[in-house]
Design a protein around this motif. Structure first.
Motif, mmCIF file in Angstrom:
data_model
loop_
_atom_site.group_PDB
_atom_site.id
_atom_site.type_symbol
_atom_site.label_atom_id
_atom_site.label_comp_id
_atom_site.label_asym_id
_atom_site.label_seq_id
_atom_site.Cartn_x
_atom_site.Cartn_y
_atom_site.Cartn_z
ATOM 1 N N ASN A 243 -15.543 -6.893 16.251
ATOM 2 C CA ASN A 243 -14.923 -7.548 15.099
ATOM 3 C C ASN A 243 -15.720 -8.759 14.628
ATOM 4 O O ASN A 243 -15.192 -9.614 13.922
ATOM 5 N N GLY A 244 -16.980 -8.823 15.037
ATOM 6 C CA GLY A 244 -17.850 -9.882 14.540
ATOM 7 C C GLY A 244 -17.864 -11.129 15.402
ATOM 8 O O GLY A 244 -18.471 -12.136 15.024
ATOM 9 N N GLY A 245 -17.217 -11.073 16.545
ATOM 10 C CA GLY A 245 -17.171 -12.238 17.434
ATOM 11 C C GLY A 245 -18.421 -12.372 18.281
ATOM 12 O O GLY A 245 -19.416 -11.673 18.066
ATOM 13 N N ARG A 246 -18.363 -13.272 19.269
ATOM 14 C CA ARG A 246 -19.544 -13.574 20.072
ATOM 15 C C ARG A 246 -20.005 -12.378 20.921
ATOM 16 O O ARG A 246 -19.212 -11.512 21.298
ATOM 17 N N LYS A 247 -21.305 -12.372 21.210
ATOM 18 C CA LYS A 247 -21.919 -11.231 21.884
ATOM 19 C C LYS A 247 -21.886 -11.374 23.400
ATOM 20 O O LYS A 247 -22.578 -10.643 24.115
ATOM 21 N N SER A 248 -21.140 -12.343 23.870
ATOM 22 C CA SER A 248 -21.077 -12.537 25.321
ATOM 23 C C SER A 248 -19.686 -13.025 25.715
ATOM 24 O O SER A 248 -18.880 -13.388 24.867
ATOM 25 N N ILE A 249 -19.442 -13.002 27.018
ATOM 26 C CA ILE A 249 -18.224 -13.597 27.561
ATOM 27 C C ILE A 249 -18.642 -14.931 28.146
ATOM 28 O O ILE A 249 -19.623 -14.987 28.905
ATOM 29 N N THR A 250 -17.960 -15.999 27.798
ATOM 30 C CA THR A 250 -18.357 -17.295 28.358
ATOM 31 C C THR A 250 -17.990 -17.335 29.842
ATOM 32 O O THR A 250 -17.059 -16.643 30.289
ATOM 33 N N LYS A 251 -18.735 -18.143 30.580
ATOM 34 C CA LYS A 251 -18.452 -18.312 32.003
ATOM 35 C C LYS A 251 -17.015 -18.804 32.191
ATOM 36 O O LYS A 251 -16.306 -18.361 33.107
ATOM 37 N N LYS A 252 -16.582 -19.668 31.298
ATOM 38 C CA LYS A 252 -15.236 -20.222 31.371
ATOM 39 C C LYS A 252 -14.181 -19.117 31.240
ATOM 40 O O LYS A 252 -13.173 -19.113 31.951
ATOM 41 N N GLU A 253 -14.434 -18.159 30.326
ATOM 42 C CA GLU A 253 -13.509 -17.031 30.159
ATOM 43 C C GLU A 253 -13.465 -16.165 31.418
ATOM 44 O O GLU A 253 -12.408 -15.687 31.826
ATOM 45 N N ILE A 254 -14.646 -15.976 32.002
ATOM 46 C CA ILE A 254 -14.698 -15.168 33.232
ATOM 47 C C ILE A 254 -13.930 -15.859 34.354
ATOM 48 O O ILE A 254 -13.185 -15.216 35.101
ATOM 49 N N GLU A 255 -14.073 -17.187 34.426
ATOM 50 C CA GLU A 255 -13.321 -17.940 35.441
ATOM 51 C C GLU A 255 -11.817 -17.845 35.195
ATOM 52 O O GLU A 255 -11.021 -17.782 36.131
ATOM 53 N N GLU A 256 -11.454 -17.801 33.908
ATOM 54 C CA GLU A 256 -10.027 -17.786 33.567
ATOM 55 C C GLU A 256 -9.396 -16.395 33.780
ATOM 56 O O GLU A 256 -8.331 -16.277 34.371
ATOM 57 N N TYR A 257 -10.090 -15.357 33.292
ATOM 58 C CA TYR A 257 -9.504 -14.006 33.351
ATOM 59 C C TYR A 257 -9.929 -13.213 34.586
ATOM 60 O O TYR A 257 -9.280 -12.233 34.950
ATOM 61 N N GLY A 258 -11.042 -13.619 35.201
ATOM 62 C CA GLY A 258 -11.543 -12.868 36.344
ATOM 63 C C GLY A 258 -11.102 -13.457 37.670
ATOM 64 O O GLY A 258 -10.291 -14.383 37.722
ATOM 65 N N HIS A 259 -11.619 -12.892 38.726
ATOM 66 C CA HIS A 259 -11.320 -13.351 40.082
ATOM 67 C C HIS A 259 -12.643 -13.522 40.810
ATOM 68 O O HIS A 259 -13.441 -12.587 40.871
ATOM 69 N N LYS A 260 -12.862 -14.679 41.369
ATOM 70 C CA LYS A 260 -14.115 -14.925 42.079
ATOM 71 C C LYS A 260 -14.094 -14.153 43.401
ATOM 72 O O LYS A 260 -13.093 -14.181 44.125
ATOM 73 N N ILE A 261 -15.185 -13.458 43.677
ATOM 74 C CA ILE A 261 -15.299 -12.763 44.961
ATOM 75 C C ILE A 261 -16.139 -13.633 45.877
ATOM 76 O O ILE A 261 -17.277 -13.978 45.539
ATOM 77 N N LEU A 262 -15.599 -14.014 47.019
ATOM 78 C CA LEU A 262 -16.337 -14.871 47.940
ATOM 79 C C LEU A 262 -17.347 -14.033 48.708
ATOM 80 O O LEU A 262 -16.980 -13.126 49.464
ATOM 81 N N ILE A 263 -18.617 -14.315 48.487
ATOM 82 C CA ILE A 263 -19.694 -13.565 49.121
ATOM 83 C C ILE A 263 -19.598 -13.746 50.628
ATOM 84 O O ILE A 263 -19.438 -14.861 51.120
ATOM 85 N N GLY A 264 -19.670 -12.626 51.338
ATOM 86 C CA GLY A 264 -19.555 -12.708 52.784
ATOM 87 C C GLY A 264 -20.784 -12.147 53.470
ATOM 88 O O GLY A 264 -21.789 -11.830 52.820
ATOM 89 N N TYR A 265 -20.692 -12.056 54.775
ATOM 90 C CA TYR A 265 -21.795 -11.454 55.501
ATOM 91 C C TYR A 265 -21.530 -9.951 55.659
ATOM 92 O O TYR A 265 -22.368 -9.114 55.356
ATOM 93 N N GLN A 266 -20.318 -9.611 56.091
ATOM 94 C CA GLN A 266 -19.933 -8.205 56.187
ATOM 95 C C GLN A 266 -18.472 -8.057 55.828
ATOM 96 O O GLN A 266 -17.608 -8.570 56.552
#
Lengths: 200, 200
Positions: B163-186
């Protein structure tokens, strides 16, 4: 009234020269389509009508050497076929995970188990453990008969082989434990109808 | 007492010549592993422990020319990369169909939507229509931050672009709508923990 072939095309008296006619012999038993082609058409049919989302996985290939000619697409110059670690087809139908392998044989009285390999058998066990729907589609290509056989039964026949039993499943066993899929025009191999009967 | 690295190997004072040491620089931010390698290890971990059955699909290749040298394996001499018609990963977890795509960016403030193509977006819509669990795993490789974002949100950002909006998702949006995965060893990228929180 014009006579139509099952593919919807109007019959027309052939004007093809005799030589070509004899070389281009049409097999009505399987219409010259491989099981893979028939399943791809079936899966496209299900996808377009939003019935199910099932795809064949790409053939696994080990890429060794790639050439990048300027301004054009990359060309793979050396690669090798790898053995698949899963079955060829998977996807989703009405919320359930679907997973299957499809094989054909020119035998008429039994289906050789050598058509499957250990990786695929292990994968099927894993899928069943996770409560997925897992099966095989078996085609007897000479008679163009297609059967749906639950993976649980295939695993029993595989175990029989490992215990020194026969190396194939008899046609009679497939008739007894499997479900015949009636070949259609669209979709060609309506395996979803068997799923509806067994699971939904 | 000997000191052990997290990989279980005993620490030994290096006897490596200086030149090799400087060329083989270890990056602690992402340990030099690609997102694909990390996910393959994660999926192996889940498979071995019978937690989930998730596989990466092979890279789709159009095979044009194959050489069959006698008594040895077939060699693919000419082939081309094809665009995938689905996402790269799918499988099953606790009876549910799982489907996702994984992408990384060197950007630090936003995730470019050009990392996805229309076929994949359509596939995600089809999966959601069939009530599958569908998401993307996004890695910001410079900071080695990994996020889980539901496909439903990705589709909203995709529609905003159309619809003519921005070509990316801002990091802030990802933090808001997404879930951070904590990197582990195994496992390295324990995305199943997010699924447990959201669906089970």
């Amino acid at each position: 009234m014009s006579i139509r072939y099952p593919n919807g095309k109007v019959y027309q008296a052939s004007t093809t020269p005799k030589k070509e006619m004899t070389t281009k012999k049409i097999s009505y038993s399987n219409r010259g389509m491989t099981l893979e082609e028939d399943l791809n058409e079936t899966n496209s049919y299900y996808l377009e009508r939003q019935i199910a989302v099932i795809h064949k996985k790409p053939t696994p290939v080990q890429i060794v050497n790639v050439d990048y000619p300027s301004r054009s697409a990359a060309v793979i110059k050396e690669a090798y076929f790898k053995q698949a670690s899963t079955t060829d087809y998977n996807g989703i139908y009405r919320g359930r995970y679907i997973d299957f392998e499809a094989k054909e044989t020119k035998n008429t009285t039994s289906f050789p188990l050598q058509n499957f390999h250990q990786h695929q058998i292990s994968h099927m066990r894993h899928v069943l453990d996770q409560e997925g729907i897992c099966f095989v589609i078996l085609r007897f290509s000479i008679t163009d008969e297609v059967y749906y056989l639950e993976a649980s039964h295939l695993l029993e026949f595989w175990d029989r082989l490992l215990n020194g039993g026969r190396k194939s499943i008899t046609k009679k066993e497939i008739e007894e434990y499997g479900h015949k899929i009636l070949i259609g025009y669209q979709p060609r191999i309506p395996y979803i109808s068997i799923l509806d009967k067994l699971y939904f």
